[in-house]
Motif scaffolding. Structure first.
Motif, PDB file in Angstrom:
ATOM      1  N   ALA A 180     -34.806  29.526  19.212  1.00 28.70           N
ATOM      2  CA  ALA A 180     -35.847  29.213  17.471  1.00 28.70           C
ATOM      3  C   ALA A 180     -34.664  28.471  16.554  1.00 28.70           C
ATOM      4  N   ARG A 181     -33.493  29.665  16.362  1.00 34.97           N
ATOM      5  CA  ARG A 181     -32.222  28.589  15.061  1.00 34.97           C
ATOM      6  C   ARG A 181     -32.082  27.198  15.867  1.00 34.97           C
ATOM      7  N   GLY A 182     -31.771  26.916  17.113  1.00 38.98           N
ATOM      8  CA  GLY A 182     -31.336  25.728  17.291  1.00 38.98           C
ATOM      9  C   GLY A 182     -31.861  24.011  17.888  1.00 38.98           C
ATOM     10  N   GLU A 183     -33.488  24.546  17.695  1.00 38.29           N
ATOM     11  CA  GLU A 183     -34.522  23.948  17.793  1.00 38.29           C
ATOM     12  C   GLU A 183     -35.482  23.414  16.589  1.00 38.29           C
ATOM     13  N   LEU A 184     -35.362  23.781  15.912  1.00 41.01           N
ATOM     14  CA  LEU A 184     -36.442  24.185  14.581  1.00 41.01           C
ATOM     15  C   LEU A 184     -35.525  24.397  13.346  1.00 41.01           C
ATOM     16  N   SER A 185     -36.218  23.535  12.596  1.00 37.99           N
ATOM     17  CA  SER A 185     -36.128  23.101  11.187  1.00 37.99           C
ATOM     18  C   SER A 185     -36.504  24.448  10.143  1.00 37.99           C
ATOM     19  N   TRP A 186     -35.427  25.567   9.844  1.00 35.56           N
ATOM     20  CA  TRP A 186     -36.045  26.057   8.880  1.00 35.56           C
ATOM     21  C   TRP A 186     -36.280  25.421   7.523  1.00 35.56           C
ATOM     22  N   HIS A 187     -37.281  26.344   6.130  1.00 35.34           N
ATOM     23  CA  HIS A 187     -36.838  26.478   5.248  1.00 35.34           C
ATOM     24  C   HIS A 187     -36.066  27.241   4.956  1.00 35.34           C
ATOM     25  N   SER A 188     -36.612  28.914   5.668  1.00 32.91           N
ATOM     26  CA  SER A 188     -36.031  29.735   5.200  1.00 32.91           C
ATOM     27  C   SER A 188     -35.738  30.327   6.555  1.00 32.91           C
ATOM     28  N   PRO A 189     -34.250  31.058   6.695  1.00 34.15           N
ATOM     29  CA  PRO A 189     -34.036  31.503   7.778  1.00 34.15           C
ATOM     30  C   PRO A 189     -35.389  33.012   8.398  1.00 34.15           C
ATOM     31  N   PHE A 190     -35.134  33.249  10.010  1.00 36.12           N
ATOM     32  CA  PHE A 190     -36.313  34.722   9.736  1.00 36.12           C
ATOM     33  C   PHE A 190     -35.024  35.587  10.129  1.00 36.12           C
ATOM     34  N   GLN A 191     -35.328  36.918  10.200  1.00 36.37           N
ATOM     35  CA  GLN A 191     -34.354  38.193  10.312  1.00 36.37           C
ATOM     36  C   GLN A 191     -34.516  39.018  11.472  1.00 36.37           C
ATOM     37  N   THR A 192     -36.262  38.873  12.114  1.00 43.85           N
ATOM     38  CA  THR A 192     -36.295  40.262  12.771  1.00 43.85           C
ATOM     39  C   THR A 192     -36.446  38.628  13.799  1.00 43.85           C
ATOM     40  N   ALA A 193     -36.401  38.980  15.089  1.00 45.54           N
ATOM     41  CA  ALA A 193     -36.556  37.505  16.377  1.00 45.54           C
ATOM     42  C   ALA A 193     -38.502  38.512  16.842  1.00 45.54           C
TER      43      ALA A 193
END
Ligand code: WTA
Length: 655
Positions: free
Chosen positions: A53-66
C-alpha cells in the motif's frame, strides 16, 4: 479439437509452462521470485499488504494502522490514511504520461477516439465540477446507467474525485432493476445517455431511466444525460440536464477531495440467493490496491501494453480492469461499445489487430461463442501483438481453453484464468504468468497474501487431492467488500455465518489437485451463472410470479454449451394448465415480461408448465429433481413423496 484429444490432455494432467519469450520480459519471472513474495506474505500478512500500500499508492497523508480488526468482520485497512482514487489514476500520470493514450475507444459503427491522460484528467475534472455544481457532495450516491463509452469511466472517476459513491447499473438491466438499485442506494443523481449502440440497435437508456423515475426514485434530484445515439428523447425541464451543458462553464481543474482509506468508493449490486440484489460496498484505498497489484502480478502490465478487458463497466470486471486498475498503472486501455458479432464474429479479433492489443481479457462464454464460428475467422486477422490472454466469470472448459491458446494465442501467450468475485474486488486465485505453469480449466494458485482454502462442513482443510469442498478465504485482504449497503446483518450472515465469523465464504465449491491447483466446481447457493453473469434463481422466480397469470414458479440452471448455464423455468399458472403443456404466445409473453422486470440476461430459455411443482413433505421445492429434468438426465431422486406423480411427466414435457 476432438474430445478424445481434450480427454488425453486432461489425463496427462498437461501443464503449460510459461513461454520463455514471455518470461524473459515479465515482472515476475520465476517460481522462486513468486515464492519469495508468498513467503513474505505468510510471515507477516498485514505487513506485506502495508508495504504494498505504501509502495503502490500515492497518499495524501500516510496510514498508521495496516489492519484494524477490532470490529471484525467489518475489517478496516490502512486507517488514518487519506488519498484520492482519481488522483492515483490520473494526476500521478501527468508528469510522465500526459501525452500517452489512456483510452482507445471504438463504437459499434467503427467511430474511434483516442484520449490522452492529460485530456482524460481534464474531462474528469470538468465533470467533477459539474457534479459539484449540481449539488453532489461527499458520500452522496450517484447512479451511472451508461453505454460502454469513455464517459462512463469519466463519470466514475469524477465521482471518485469528489468523494461521491457511484453505483453503476449495467445498461442491459431494465427500468425496474434500475429503480430498485436507485432506491436501495438512495441516490441523489443519475447519469445516463440518450442511448447506446449494441447489436445494430439503439439501447434506449434514457427511456428506461424515465420509466424508472416515473415509478418512484424520490431521492433523485437531477439527471445528467450524455448525447450518444442522437435520437429524440424526452428531457424533463428542471430535472434533466445535458452533459454538454453541465460541463460547459466548468473549469478543467478540480482539486481532488482527500478521503479516508475506508471511504466507500462504490456500490455494485450483485445477485445472491434471495430475490433482492445486494449492494456490495467497496473501500477506496484497499480496493485500488487490489486493482493495481493484480494488474501487475496477473496481467504483467507494462508501459508499452495495449490492454483490453471486454467487460462492461456495469460489472465488477469493468470496474477493476477498465475504470480503475489500468489507469492506476498508467496503461493504455481499449473500450469497445458494441456486440462481438457486429458486423460479424471477427470483430474482437479485428479490434485486437487494429489497436495492437497486447493483453486481452474476456469471458469463457464469449470464447465459446466465437469458437463456434470456426478457426478461419480469427485467422483473417493479425494477432501477433497479443502476448497474454485472460478469462474470468465462470469455469472455462478445456476445449475452449485449448482453442484460445492455439487459435488466438498461437501457443505463444500464457492464459490467466482468474477466479474472483464482485465481493473480492480483484483477482484472488490466478496464475502469475511468468512463474506459474497453467492447466486448462484450473485457475491455479492463490495470489500472494490471499489465504484461499477448501474446507469441509466443519471448516477443516481438505488435504485429500480432488475432494471437493467449500472455497473460503481465511484471512482478510485489503480489497475485500466492506459490507452490504444498508444491510450489515446480511453481510455477516451471507459471508461469515457458515464458519462462525472465521472464514469468508465465497459461495463456490472447489477442489485442489495433487499440485494444490484450484479447480472451481460451481456455486453452492441458488445463484446461476449465465454467460458469466450472476443471477439469483429467486430473482427470476419473483419476476415470473409478478405476472398476473402465474401462481408459482421454480427456476433452475440447465447446462448450456455457450452460456455455461441456461435459465429453465417451471411455471404453475393460475387456472388451467395449457393443453398439452404448450402455449407459445404465453411463453413469449412471460419471456418478454422477465426481460422487462430484470433485463434480457434473465430471460428464461425454457418455460415448462405444470399443475404443481414437486415438493418434499415439508413443502420445499425439489430443486435437484428439477435440475436433473432440465438437463434431460434420468431421474434418480426419490419421487415417492410427490403427491401426484403424473406431474413428473408434465415437468419432463411428456404430457
Ligand atoms: C464465478 C466476476 C470459475 C464464480 C469476477 C464466482 C469463476 C462468480 C471464475 C463471481 C473463474 C468467476 N473460474 N468460476 N475464473 N471467475 N467465477 O461476482 O462462481 O460477477 O463466485 O464476479 O463467478 O461472479 P461476479
Amino acid at each position: 479439437m476432438s474430445h478424445d484429444r481434450i480427454d488425453s490432455i486432461l489425463q496427462e494432467e498437461r501443464q503449460f509452462a510459461p513461454p520463455p519469450a514471455f518470461t524473459r520480459l515479465a515482472r515476475i519471472r520465476s517460481a522462486s521470485e513468486l515464492a519469495a513474495l508468498r513467503d513474505r506474505a505468510a510471515a507477516d500478512h498485514t505487513g506485506f499488504w502495508a508495504d504494498l500500500a505504501r509502495g503502490e499508492l500515492s497518499w495524501h497523508s500516510p496510514f498508521q494502522t495496516a489492519l484494524d480488526d477490532s470490529a471484525a468482520p467489518r475489517y478496516q485497512w490502512f486507517t488514518e490514511g487519506t488519498l484520492n482514487v482519481s488522483y492515483n489514476c490520473l494526476d500521478r500520470q501527468l508528469a510522465n504520461r500526459g501525452d500517452k493514450t489512456a483510452i482507445i475507444f471504438e463504437g459499434e459503427s467503427g467511430d474511434t477516439r483516442r484520449i490522452t491522460y492529460a485530456e482524460l484528467h481534464r474531462e474528469v475534472c470538468r465533470f467533477a465540477n459539474a457534479l459539484k455544481a449540481q449539488g453532489v457532495v461527499k458520500g452522496d450516491r450517484v447512479v451511472i446507467y451508461m453505454p460502454m463509452i469513455p464517459e462512463a469511466v469519466i463519470a466514475m472517476q469524477a465521482c471518485a474525485r469528489i468523494g461521491a459513491i457511484h453505483s453503476v447499473v449495467f445498461g442491459g438491466f431494465s427500468a425496474e432493476s434500475l429503480k430498485d438499485r436507485i432506491e436501495d442506494a438512495g441516490a441523489k443523481l443519475l447519469i445516463t445517455a440518450d442511448g447506446g449502440h449494441r447489436g445494430g440497435k439503439i439501447i434506449e437508456l434514457k427511456a428506461a431511466a424515465d420509466k424508472a423515475l416515473s415509478h418512484g426514485c424520490a431521492s433523485i434530484e437531477k439527471v445528467i444525460v450524455y448525447k450518444r445515439s442522437g435520437h429524440t428523447i424526452n428531457m424533463q425541464a428542471g430535472r434533466d440536464v445535458w452533459w454538454s451543458d453541465a460541463v460547459a462553464a466548468q473549469a478543467a481543474q478540480c482539486e481532488p477531495l482527500w478521503v479516508e482509506s475506508e471511504h466507500p468508493l462504490f456500490l455494485l449490486y450483485t445477485s445472491g440467493s434471495t430475490g433482492k440484489p445486494k449492494g456490495i460496498q467497496h473501500s477506496s484505498a484497499g480496493y485500488l490496491l487490489g486493482a493495481t497489484v493484480t494488474m501487475k502480478w496477473v496481467f504483467d502490465i507494462r508501459d508499452d501494453d495495449v490492454f483490453w478487458c471486454t467487460a462492461d463497466v456495469g460489472w465488477i470486471t469493468g470496474h477493476s480492469y477498465v475504470a480503475y486498475g489500468p489507469l492506476a498503472c498508467g496503461a493504455t486501455l481499449v473500450i469497445y461499445e458494441g456486440s462481438p458479432a457486429v458486423p460479424d464474429t471477427g470483430r474482437f479479433w479485428k479490434l485486437c489487430q487494429d489497436h495492437h492489443v497486447t493483453i486481452f481479457y474476456t469471458a469463457p462464454t464469449a470464447i465459446r461463442a466465437l469458437m463456434k464460428h470456426g478457426d478461419a475467422i480469427p485467422g483473417r486477422y493479425d494477432l501477433s501483438k497479443l502476448r497474454l490472454l485472460g478469462t474470468v466469470g465462470e469455469p472455462i472448459n478445456p476445449e475452449a481453453w485449448m482453442w484460445y491458446h492455439r487459435i488466438i494465442g498461437h501457443e505463444r501467450c500464457p492464459i490467466v484464468d482468474t477466479w474472483w468475485q464482485t465481493e473480492t474486488g480483484a483477482h484472488m486465485i490466478a496464475p502469475v504468468p511468468g512463474a506459474v505453469p497453467t492447466k486448462p480449466g484450473s485457475c491455479t494458485l492463490p495470489l500472494p497474501g490471499i489465504a484461499a482454502d477448501v474446507v469441509d462442513e466443519q471448516g477443516n482443510s481438505i488435504t485429500k487431492p480432488d475432494k471437493g469442498g467449500y472455497l473460503v478465504i481465511k484471512k482478510p485482504w485489503p480489497f475485500m467488500l466492506r459490507t452490504i449497503w444498508g444491510d450489515h446483518d446480511r453481510y455477516i450472515k451471507t459471508y461469515w455465518g457458515k464458519f462462525g465469523g472465521k472464514y469468508y465464504l465465497a459461495g463456490d465449491s472447489a477442489r485442489r489437485d495433487q499440485d494444490d491447483y484450484f479447480w472451481i466446481m460451481g456455486r453452492i447457493d441458488d445463484v446461476l451463472n449465465v454467460s458469466g453473469h450472476r443471477l439469483g434463481t429467486m430473482e427470476v422466480e419473483s419476476a415470473l410470479v409478478a405476472h398476473p397469470r402465474v401462481a408459482e414458479a421454480a427456476v433452475v440452471g440447465r447446462p448450456d454449451d455457450i452460456k455455461g448455464e441456461a435459465i429453465f423455468a417451471y411455471v404453475v399458472l393460475k387456472g388451467e394448465r395449457p393443453a398439452g403443456g404448450v402455449d407459445t404466445a404465453l411463453t413469449e409473453e412471460l419471456r418478454a415480461w422477465v426481460t422487462e422486470q430484470i433485463g434480457a440476461i434473465a430471460k428464461p430459455d425454457d418455460i415448462r408448465y405444470a399443475d404443481n411443482l414437486p415438493k418434499t413433505r415439508s413443502g420445499k421445492i425439489m430443486r435437484r429433481l428439477l435440475r436433473s429434468i432440465a438437463a434431460g438426465e434420468a431421474i434418480t431422486q426419490d419421487t415417492s413423496t410427490l403427491e401426484n406423480e403424473a406431474i413428473l411427466l408434465q415437468l419432463q414435457g411428456k404430457q
